[in-house]
Write a protein that holds these residues in place. Structure first.
Motif, PDB file in Angstrom:
ATOM      1  N   THR A 186      52.119  -1.421  62.458  1.00 49.93           N
ATOM      2  CA  THR A 186      51.704  -2.411  63.424  1.00 49.93           C
ATOM      3  C   THR A 186      51.749  -1.749  64.801  1.00 49.93           C
ATOM      4  O   THR A 186      52.742  -1.134  65.157  1.00 49.93           O
ATOM      5  CB  THR A 186      52.685  -3.603  63.360  1.00 49.93           C
ATOM      6  OG1 THR A 186      52.764  -4.029  62.002  1.00 49.93           O
ATOM      7  CG2 THR A 186      52.260  -4.748  64.241  1.00 49.93           C
ATOM      8  N   ASP A 197      55.676 -10.384  65.251  1.00 51.40           N
ATOM      9  CA  ASP A 197      55.779  -9.092  64.561  1.00 51.40           C
ATOM     10  C   ASP A 197      55.706  -8.007  65.637  1.00 51.40           C
ATOM     11  O   ASP A 197      54.987  -8.145  66.625  1.00 51.40           O
ATOM     12  CB  ASP A 197      54.610  -8.941  63.571  1.00 51.40           C
ATOM     13  CG  ASP A 197      54.793  -7.766  62.618  1.00 51.40           C
ATOM     14  OD1 ASP A 197      55.896  -7.200  62.562  1.00 51.40           O
ATOM     15  OD2 ASP A 197      53.814  -7.420  61.912  1.00 51.40           O
ATOM     16  N   ALA A 245      48.708  -5.914  57.650  1.00 55.70           N
ATOM     17  CA  ALA A 245      48.670  -4.710  56.819  1.00 55.70           C
ATOM     18  C   ALA A 245      50.091  -4.203  56.593  1.00 55.70           C
ATOM     19  O   ALA A 245      50.925  -4.231  57.493  1.00 55.70           O
ATOM     20  CB  ALA A 245      47.838  -3.642  57.519  1.00 55.70           C
ATOM     21  N   SER A 262      56.185  -6.703  58.100  1.00 54.30           N
ATOM     22  CA  SER A 262      54.878  -7.288  57.794  1.00 54.30           C
ATOM     23  C   SER A 262      54.867  -7.911  56.398  1.00 54.30           C
ATOM     24  O   SER A 262      54.296  -8.976  56.193  1.00 54.30           O
ATOM     25  CB  SER A 262      53.787  -6.230  57.920  1.00 54.30           C
ATOM     26  OG  SER A 262      53.762  -5.735  59.252  1.00 54.30           O
ATOM     27  N   HIS A 277      50.608   2.101  57.464  1.00 48.73           N
ATOM     28  CA  HIS A 277      49.852   1.052  58.142  1.00 48.73           C
ATOM     29  C   HIS A 277      50.756   0.410  59.170  1.00 48.73           C
ATOM     30  O   HIS A 277      51.248  -0.687  58.987  1.00 48.73           O
ATOM     31  CB  HIS A 277      49.371  -0.008  57.156  1.00 48.73           C
ATOM     32  CG  HIS A 277      48.340   0.519  56.223  1.00 48.73           C
ATOM     33  ND1 HIS A 277      48.665   1.015  54.992  1.00 48.73           N
ATOM     34  CD2 HIS A 277      47.003   0.633  56.354  1.00 48.73           C
ATOM     35  CE1 HIS A 277      47.547   1.412  54.393  1.00 48.73           C
ATOM     36  NE2 HIS A 277      46.535   1.198  55.197  1.00 48.73           N
TER      37      HIS A 277
HETATM   38 MG    MG Z   1      54.267  -3.748  60.100  1.00 47.67          MG
END
Ligand code: MG
Ligand code: GDP
Ligand code: ZN
Length: 304
Positions: A213, A229, A198, A185, A211
């Motif tokens: 994903t 992502d 995030a 990220s 945080h």
């Molecule tokens: Mg991530």
């Protein structure tokens, strides 16, 4: 209307079609011949949608060009499609915080090679490397470059290598994967000012980003460049493959393996006249890659 799935949470799917985004559900029974995954509609899927007041629906999934598959290590028989119809698969590798094992790297490469998806290794967090790790990463870069893998080193935090990565993503749809906390990220955020994923510090105990994903999501860097992502992956299990298929997905073994005394029947374990094992002894095939092969053939990965 035709579109592409850019996010999928299981119950609804975000589809980009003719420049607009639509939240869609699946209507009726969509037939997915040959596909047995837990997530039938995946980011990257080309779909046909029907727009209606208040409820948009996916009515058809077009045939997939390829898919990035991973076997759940805990639930045997369950495979998980990370993304479909991709031009390249990018693995974010970290030597520490968290450490990416060579077995993990090689399973990722084999899974992409199974669909002839070009692979890229990004060694991230180079700002954390000491002299020893710098040497280690140079050796790994040489090892993977020799077998035709594109390698890039980055520090997402410092912005190093980000331009090179950006150049390499241009004009393609790329899957970005790696352990949770490897910096996916953070890198994405550096690639485009419009992305604001995030990011999280790694908690010592579980080595999980705080945080994380949760769902795969495709981002548009420009009209022709897309990056996906993905949630962090802990273990990479191979989907069903025969030992012959596995050695076929190691580029450095592919041609050589037919020169074994027992030809395509040789599993390169302890058969006489094995060209693969003699290439390992000569140093033409790296010991770590061969170890990965053996662990895939003998290991707990689900096999045919
Ligand atoms: Mg991530
Ligand atoms: N030192 C250093 N830390 C990084 C780098 N890239 C990411 N991080 C940190 O690693 C943690 C996890 O990053 P994140 O992008 O959330 O990882 P993801 O789980 O792969 O998306 C965050 O605290 C980031 O600030 C890097 O190049 N160097
Ligand atoms: Zn052999």
């Amino acid at each position: 209307m035709k579109g592409i799935v850019i996010k999928s949470t299981g119950s609804w799917h975000r589809v980009l079609a003719e420049g607009r985004k639509y939240e869609c559900r699946i209507r009726g029974k969509i037939r997915l011949d040959e596909i047995k995954e837990t997530n039938p509609v995946t980011v990257g899927d080309q779909v046909e949608i029907e727009i209606a007041e208040g409820s948009h629906a996916i009515i058809k999934i077009l045939p997939r060009r390829n898919q990035m598959l991973r076997q759940s290590v805990k639930k045997t028989g369950h495979s998980n499609v990370l993304a479909t119809n991709i031009d390249q698969a990018v693995l974010i590798v970290t030597l520490q915080q968290p450490r990416t094992s060579l077995g993990f790297i090689d399973r990722f490469l084999v899974s992409a090679e199974a669909y002839r998806i070009p692979q890229v290794l990004v060694f991230n967090k180079i700002d954390l490397f000491d002299a020893h790790e710098m040497n280690q990463s140079e050796a790994l870069k040489a090892l993977y470059k020799k077998i035709g893998i594109h390698v890039i080193t980055t520090s997402a935090i410092k912005g190093e290598g980000v331009e090179e990565l950006k150049d390499h993503l241009a004009g393609k749809i790329s899957l970005l994967t790696g352990h949770s906390g490897s910096g996916k990220s953070t890198l994405l955020n550096k690639l485009s000012p419009s992305i604001n994923q995030a990011t999280g510090a790694i908690s010592g105990f579980s080595e999980k980003g705080t945080h994380t994903t949760t769902f795969s999501e495709m981002f548009e860097l420009n009209a022709k460049t897309f990056v996906i992502d993905t949630p962090g992956i802990k273990e990479w299990g191979l989907v069903e493959m025969t030992p012959q298929e596995i050695s076929d997905y190691f580029p450095e073994m592919r041609d050589l393996r037919l020169q074994c005394k027992y030809g395509s029947k040789c599993l390169h374990l302890n058969e006489p006249g094995c060209r693969i094992r003699s290439a390992v002894e000569d140093g033409n095939i790296s010991q770590s890659r061969f170890n990965s092969y053996i662990s895939m053939v003998e290991g707990k990965d689900n096999r045919k």
